[in-house]
Design a protein around this motif. Structure first.
Motif, short mmCIF file in Angstrom:
data_model
loop_
_atom_site.label_atom_id
_atom_site.label_comp_id
_atom_site.label_asym_id
_atom_site.label_seq_id
_atom_site.Cartn_x
_atom_site.Cartn_y
_atom_site.Cartn_z
N TRP A 1 5.30 6.44 -10.28
CA TRP A 1 4.99 5.67 -11.49
C TRP A 1 3.48 5.54 -11.67
CZ3 TRP A 1 8.91 1.00 -10.99
CH2 TRP A 1 10.21 1.47 -11.27
N ALA A 2 2.77 5.30 -10.57
CA ALA A 2 1.33 5.10 -10.65
C ALA A 2 0.61 6.38 -11.11
CB ALA A 2 0.78 4.65 -9.31
N LYS A 3 1.16 7.55 -10.79
CA LYS A 3 0.53 8.81 -11.18
C LYS A 3 0.69 9.10 -12.67
CE LYS A 3 1.25 11.00 -6.67
NZ LYS A 3 2.04 12.03 -5.93
N GLN A 4 1.74 8.53 -13.27
CA GLN A 4 1.99 8.81 -14.67
C GLN A 4 0.96 8.11 -15.55
OE1 GLN A 4 6.02 7.52 -15.27
NE2 GLN A 4 6.88 9.03 -13.86
N PHE B 1 0.85 -1.18 0.00
CA PHE B 1 0.00 0.00 0.00
C PHE B 1 0.90 1.25 0.00
CE2 PHE B 1 -2.46 -3.34 1.95
CZ PHE B 1 -3.76 -3.16 1.49
N VAL B 2 0.51 2.24 -0.81
CA VAL B 2 1.18 3.54 -0.79
C VAL B 2 0.14 4.60 -0.52
CG1 VAL B 2 2.44 5.25 -2.13
CG2 VAL B 2 3.05 2.85 -2.33
N ILE C 1 -1.25 -1.03 -4.24
CA ILE C 1 -0.43 -0.70 -5.41
C ILE C 1 0.41 -1.86 -5.91
CG2 ILE C 1 1.68 0.10 -4.24
CD1 ILE C 1 1.54 2.58 -6.09
N GLY C 2 0.64 -2.89 -5.04
CA GLY C 2 1.50 -3.98 -5.49
C GLY C 2 1.33 -5.23 -4.66
N GLU D 1 7.92 5.74 -2.70
CA GLU D 1 7.81 7.00 -3.44
C GLU D 1 7.91 6.76 -4.95
OE1 GLU D 1 9.76 7.76 0.54
OE2 GLU D 1 10.00 6.34 -1.11
N THR D 2 8.75 5.81 -5.31
CA THR D 2 8.93 5.51 -6.74
C THR D 2 7.67 4.92 -7.32
OG1 THR D 2 11.29 5.12 -6.37
CG2 THR D 2 10.31 4.21 -8.38
#
Length: 931
Positions: free
Chosen positions: A140-143, A59-60, A65-66, A135-136
Motif C-alpha cells: 500500500w505504501a508503494k502505491q 516498521f516494515v 509505517i504505522g 507485506e500488505t
C-alpha cells in the motif's frame, strides 16, 4: 487457571494485541529489544517520539509505517476520542529516525480494533477484525494513491450496451465508493441483469481502481456456477478480450485460494469452512443457509465456533465483496464471515426486507422494481389464472366403515384398512396427512383444458397441441411424485414429458435442469425448492402453484422464474409453436396469490435438515436459537399427526411430558419475554447478585439445558420411528369437482389497464406517426398504408413503451372482448388489428386477415352482381393480391415482379388478364381492403 486473569486490564489488552500482531506476521519487541530490521515487519513497544512513547511503532523493512494506540477493553466505547492522540504520534518526530508522516494508524483494545489510512482523501477510521500483514502495508505504501483515492477518480462509465437501470446502479455505487461508504445495496428486479451489472463494476474496479482481489459471494453451488458463466461470457466495451483473458476468475471448490486469482467466487459456507480450517461437505452448498443449516457439520460441537484469525487468509484478502441474494444469507452465524474481511460490501437482491436495509446501512444505491422492469421491457409481465376445486377449498370426510388405502411416506408401501371412525380433513391436510388423487387429477385436468382453450390456445404444431414450458411447485417430494404420475396420465405422455427436478433424484439434477432449459423435453418440471429461486429457465411460460407460500420475498423469488425475457429464436428452439414470450402465466390452484404474505422470518429455520439430525444436535448440546425454534416447529406439526396411542407411548417414555410441553420449553429458552421475566424475578430474589445481563445469560442457559434434557436417546428414537412409519390416507372415495377455472379478476383489470395505455399512446401520437395519421384519417387515405409505415409504428412503440408489445396488448383485448381468436403469426399484422380496434374501425378485436377476407368477398360479390364476371385465372390473381395486402397492407406495381406473382407471369401476365383495368383494380383493392 488462566494466568491473564490476574493481570490488570491494560496488560491483558497488550497481551491480546501482541498475539494479534504475531498472527498477522509481525515480530513484537519491547523498546530495548531487537531492531526494526530484524524482519519484514517489526512492532516496537513504547517507542519514543517527541510527544511521548507510542504504544506500538510499526516498521516494515526498517521504515516507520504505522502506529498502534492501545487501550483497555473497558475503553472500547471511547476509541473515537483517542484518534487525535494517535494522529499526533503519526506526525511527530521519532527517536533516531526524525520527523515522520506515518500513513497507517490503529487504535485497539485487543477485542476492538480501528484503522485509518492517512493517504485517503478524507481519512476515516473503520473497524477491522485484526491487523494487516506487513507485506500488505508495504504494498500500500508503494502505491502512489490509496484505493479510496482511486475510487474518487474513476473515469466516466461507458454506457454502451447497458440498460438505464444498470447505468444508475453502477454510477450510484461508484459515488457511494467515492464517499467511502462501507456497505451498499443494489435492489434490482429478478431478470434485470444483476450479475451483468456486477461484472461491469467489478471490471472497472480491477482496471481503474487497482483493486487486487474481489470476492463474489453466493449461498448455493448453483448460483456460483451461474456467476462463473456470467464472468466468462463478459466482454468489456473498451477491450476486445473476454474478462477471463484479462483477469483470473476462480470458483472455489476446495480450501485453496490461488494467489493470482483476481475474482474469487465462493459460497458463504465454503468460506466459513476455509476460515475455520475445516473440510466442507459439498452437500452443504446445495441449499441456501436459510433453508439448510449445515447441522450435519456442526451438531457434534457444543456450539458453532466463532471465526478466528486465519494466517492463510488475512483480513485484507479481498478489497470488495459482492454478495448475491443478500436478503437471505448473511445473518446470524454467517455474518461473521463478512465481518472478518476489511472490504467494501455490495449487496445484490431483488427482494430486500427490513433486515437487509438495516444491514447495508440503508445505503440503497439502486431501486429497480419488477414493475419498473416490465414497463421497460426488461422483464415480461404476468397474468393469473385461478383453478379451484371443492376439496381444495373444503377438504373432505372419510366415513367410518369405508375401506381406505394407507401408504407409508418413505417406502410408499400400501395396505388397506377399514376406517373405524369418521375422519374429517381440511385443505391443510391435503398431500400431508391425506392424499386425494381426485383432487390432484381435477386440478391437472382443469389446467390442461385451460392451457388448450384459454391460456395459450394457439400452440398447435403439426396438428398437435404443444404444452408450453411449465414449472409446478409441489409441497413435498411425495406430493411431487403424485403430481408427476397424474400429469403423465392426463396429458397422455411418457416419462420424458414430465420430470421431477430436486436434489434428491437419481438423475443428475444439473443435467436435467439443462435439458429443461435447452431441449424440447421435459415440457413440465415439478419441483419443491431446487429451482424456486436463483435459477434461470428463460423459456418458462407457466408457473403452476400447487403449494402455498407465506413469505412475500420467497413468493417473489418463485415468480421470478417466469419473468425472464428470451429472444424469439431461442424460445422457438424449445417451443416451436410459440411466437414470442410476451408474458407468463401464474396458475393458482391453492390460493397463493390471495393469501396474506409476511416479511417476518418463519419459525422453521432449518428447512431441509432431517428431524433425526435436529434431535441429535440438541442431544449433543448445540444451543442455537435456530435449532430450538426449528425443532419446536417440527414437533408441533408432528403432534397433530400422532394418534392417541402414540402420544400415550411418548408420555410413558418421558415420564408424563407430551410434545406440546416439550415444544413450549424449546420456545421459552429463547423467548425474550420469558427471559426478561425470569431475570427480573431472580434479581428481586437476590438484588446484590450479578448484573442483569449476567443473570439473563445464566437463565437462558438453564432454560436451554432444561429443554434439551427432554431429548434422550430413547425419546429421539421413538420420535423418529413414529415419524417414519406415519402413513398417508389415500382418499379414493371423495371424488373432487372443479369449482373455478377462470382468469383472475385482477388479470382482467390489468388487461383493461394495458388496453387503456395502448389507446392513450395511439391518441397521443396520431398526428406525428404516419401510419396512425392514416388510420385516424378518411377511409380513402388508408389505401396509402405501407408495410414500412407499420414497421415504423412498431419500432416507435418498442422504443417508447416496450410494455405495449402488440402480442401483450392482443391478449389483453382478447380477454376484454371475450374472443378465442389465435394471435396472428406476425406482430405487424396483430398491430394493425389492434389499431383498427382502438380507432373504432372494428367493434371488437378481429384478426386482420379475416377483415381482408370479408372485404374481399363483399367486393367480388358487388363486382359480379352485374354483367362483369371474373374468369378463374383472374380470380387466382385477385386472391393473390388479397393475400399480399393481408400481410403487407399495400400492393405496389413493383411487387408484381416478386414472389408469388413472378412465378405466374408477373405484371405482364396481369396486364394480359386485366388489360387497361389493371391499375384501377390494384388501386381499388388497396383502398377497399385496407379501409
Amino acid at each position: 487457571m488462566n494466568p491473564t486473569l490476574n493481570q490488570d486490564p491494560e496488560q491483558r489488552a497488550r497481551d491480546q494485541i501482541d498475539q494479534m500482531l504475531r498472527q498477522a506476521g509481525w515480530l513484537v519487541y519491547d523498546k530495548n529489544q531487537g531492531s526494526p530490521f530484524d524482519g519484514k515487519g517489526v512492532a516496537m513497544r513504547e517507542y519514543q517520539t517527541e510527544v511521548g512513547p507510542v504504544d506500538y511503532a510499526l516498521f516494515v523493512d526498517g521504515i516507520p509505517i504505522g502506529v498502534i494506540e492501545a487501550k483497555r477493553e473497558e475503553e472500547g466505547h471511547r476509541m473515537s476520542t483517542v484518534e487525535e492522540q494517535s494522529k499526533n504520534y503519526a506526525e511527530a518526530a521519532w527517536k533516531y529516525v526524525g520527523a515522520q508522516s506515518i500513513p497507517f494508524i490503529y487504535e485497539s483494545t485487543g477485542t476492538l480494533t480501528r484503522f485509518t489510512d492517512n493517504r485517503d482523501p478524507k481519512p476515516r477510521a473503520r473497524r477491522v477484525f485484526s491487523f494487516h500483514r506487513p507485506e500488505t502495508l508495504a504494498n500500500w505504501a508503494k502505491q502512489k494513491k490509496s484505493l479510496r483515492t482511486q475510487l474518487v477518480q474513476l473515469p466516466p462509465l461507458n454506457k454502451e450496451g447497458l440498460r438505464p437501470a444498470q447505468i444508475v446502479a453502477i454510477e450510484n455505487l461508484e459515488k457511494s465508493f467515492a464517499e467511502n461508504r462501507p456497505r451498499a445495496l443494489i435492489q434490482m428486479a429478478t431478470g434485470a441483469g444483476k450479475t451483468y451489472t456486477a461484472a461491469t463494476f467489478v471490471y472497472r474496479l480491477l482496471r481503474h481502481a487497482n483493486a487486487q482481489r474481489i470476492l463474489f459471494l453466493v449461498d448455493t453451488k448453483n448460483l456460483g456456477e451461474q456467476a462463473e458463466q456470467e464472468f466468462r461470457a463478459f466482454q468489456p466495451k473498451d477491450d476486445n478480450r473476454q474478462f477471463t483473458e484479462l483477469y483470473n476468475v476462480q470458483r472455489l471448490t476446495s480450501s485453496y485460494i490461488a494467489p493470482d486469482s483476481q475474482v474469487c467466487i465462493s459460497t458463504i459456507q465454503r468460506l466459513y469452512s476455509i476460515l475455520k480450517g475445516e473440510e466442507l461437505d459439498e452437500q452443504a452448498e446445495q441449499d441456501n443457509p436459510n433453508e439448510s443449516s449445515w447441522l450435519d457439520q456442526q451438531r457434534r460441537k457444543k456450539e458453532p465456533l466463532p471465526v478466528v484469525y486465519n494466517e492463510r487468509v488475512p483480513i485484507e484478502q479481498f478489497d470488495f465483496i459482492v454478495i448475491d441474494e443478500c436478503h437471505r444469507s448473511i445473518y446470524n452465524l454467517w455474518q461473521q464471515v463478512l465481518d472478518y474481511f476489511d472490504a467494501f460490501q455490495v449487496g445484490l437482491t431483488a427482494t430486500p426486507d427490513k433486515r437487509t436495509f438495516g444491514y447495508f446501512d440503508e445505503n440503497v444505491v439502486s431501486e429497480y422494481t419488477y414493475e419498473d422492469s416490465v414497463a421497460d421491457g426488461v422483464n415480461v409481465g404476468y397474468e393469473i389464472y385461478l383453478i379451484d376445486t371443492a376439496i381444495s377449498q373444503g377438504g373432505g370426510v372419510i366415513q367410518k366403515g369405508w375401506d381406505v388405502e394407507r401408504r407409508e411416506k418413505l417406502s410408499r408401501r400400501k395396505r388397506w384398512q377399514q376406517q373405524d371412525e369418521d375422519l374429517e380433513y381440511s385443505r391443510r391436510d391435503l398431500d400431508k396427512k391425506v392424499v386425494n388423487p381426485s383432487q390432484i387429477r381435477n386440478v391437472i385436468r382443469a389446467f390442461k383444458r385451460a392451457l388448450e382453450t384459454e391460456i395459450f390456445p394457439d400452440r398447435i404444431k403439426d396438428g398437435k397441441y404443444q404444452v408450453p414450458k411449465t414449472l409446478i411447485f409441489a409441497k413435498t417430494d411425495s406430493h411431487a411424485d403424485d403430481i408427476i404420475r397424474v400429469v403423465r396420465e392426463e396429458f397422455a405422455e411418457g416419462n420424458e414429458f414430465c420430470k421431477k427436478v430436486t436434489y434428491k433424484i437419481d438423475e443428475d439434477p444439473k443435467s436435467l435442469l439443462s435439458r429443461f432449459r435447452n431441449d424440447y423435453y421435459p415440457r413440465i418440471a415439478v419441483t419443491v425448492d431446487m429451482i424456486a429461486t436463483g435459477t434461470d429457465v428463460k423459456p418458462l411460460e407457466v408457473l403452476l402453484f400447487m403449494r402455498d407460500v407465506k413469505s412475500s420475498n420467497y413468493f417473489t423469488q418463485m415468480m421470478g422464474r417466469g419473468t425472464r425475457t428470451i429472444h424469439r429464436d431461442d424460445l422457438q428452439e424449445v417451443s416451436s409453436a410459440a411466437e414470442a414470450k410476451t408474458h407468463f402465466i401464474i396458475v393458482d390452484a391453492v390460493g397463493v396469490t390471495k393469501t396474506k404474505k409476511t416479511n417476518t422470518r418463519p419459525l422453521e429455520r432449518k428447512r431441509g435438515v432431517p428431524l433425526k439430525d435436529l434431535l441429535g444436535a440438541i442431544r449433543m448440546g448445540v444451543a442455537e436459537e435456530d435449532l430450538f425454534l426449528s425443532l419446536a416447529n417440527r414437533l408441533s406439526r408432528l403432534d397433530k399427526q400422532l394418534t392417541e396411542k402414540e402420544k400415550a407411548g411418548l408420555r410413558d417414555i418421558t415420564g408424563g411430558k407430551d410434545l406440546p410441553q416439550m415444544t413450549r420449553e424449546l420456545l421459552h429458552a429463547f423467548d425474550p419475554d420469558v427471559l426478561e421475566q425470569a431475570t427480573e424475578q431472580r434479581r428481586r430474589e437476590d438484588p446484590e447478585g450479578p448484573a442483569a445481563d449476567v443473570v439473563q445469560e445464566q437463565v437462558q442457559q438453564e432454560l436451554a439445558r432444561k429443554a434439551a434434557s427432554n431429548f434422550t436417546g430413547e425419546v429421539n428414537e421413538y420420535l423418529e420411528k413414529v415419524r417414519k412409519v406415519h402413513e398417508q390416507i389415500i382418499d379414493t372415495h371423495n371424488l373432487d369437482t372443479v369449482t373455478q377455472s377462470e382468469w383472475d379478476k385482477e388479470s382482467a383489470s390489468k388487461s383493461q389497464q394495458l388496453a387503456d395505455d395502448f389507446a392513450a399512446y395511439l391518441e397521443a401520437h396520431k398526428d406525428e406517426i404516419t401510419a396512425l395519421r392514416l388510420f385516424y384519417g378518411q377511409p380513402y387515405q388508408r389505401r396509402d398504408l405501407t408495410f414500412r409505415m407499420v414497421e415504423e409504428l412498431l419500432e416507435r412503440i418498442r422504443q417508447d413503451k416496450p410494455a405495449l408489445a402488440p402480442y401483450a396488448v392482443w391478449d389483453a383485448y382478447a380477454k376484454l372482448d371475450n374472443i378465442q381468436a389465435n394471435r396472428p403469426k406476425q406482430e405487424l399484422v396483430a398491430l394493425v388489428s389492434l389499431v383498427r380496434r382502438v380507432c373504432g374501425l372494428d367493434e371488437q378485436l378481429t384478426p386482420y386477415p379475416k377483415i381482408v377476407d370479408k372485404k374481399f368477398q363483399d367486393w367480388v360479390f358487388g363486382k359480379q352482381a352485374g354483367a362483369l364476371k371474373f374468369t378463374e385465372d383472374q380470380m387466382q390473381w385477385l386472391r393473390m393480391i388479397k393475400d399480399h395486402i393481408a400481410g403487407s397492407f399495400h400492393l405496389e406495381m413493383d411487387d408484381l415482379d416478386y414472389t408469388p406473382f413472378d412465378a405466374v407471369g408477373g405484371r405482364g401476365r396481369m396486364y394480359q388478364l386485366f388489360g387497361a383495368e389493371m391499375n384501377g383494380v390494384i388501386e381499388e383493392l388497396n383502398e377497399v381492403l385496407v379501409a
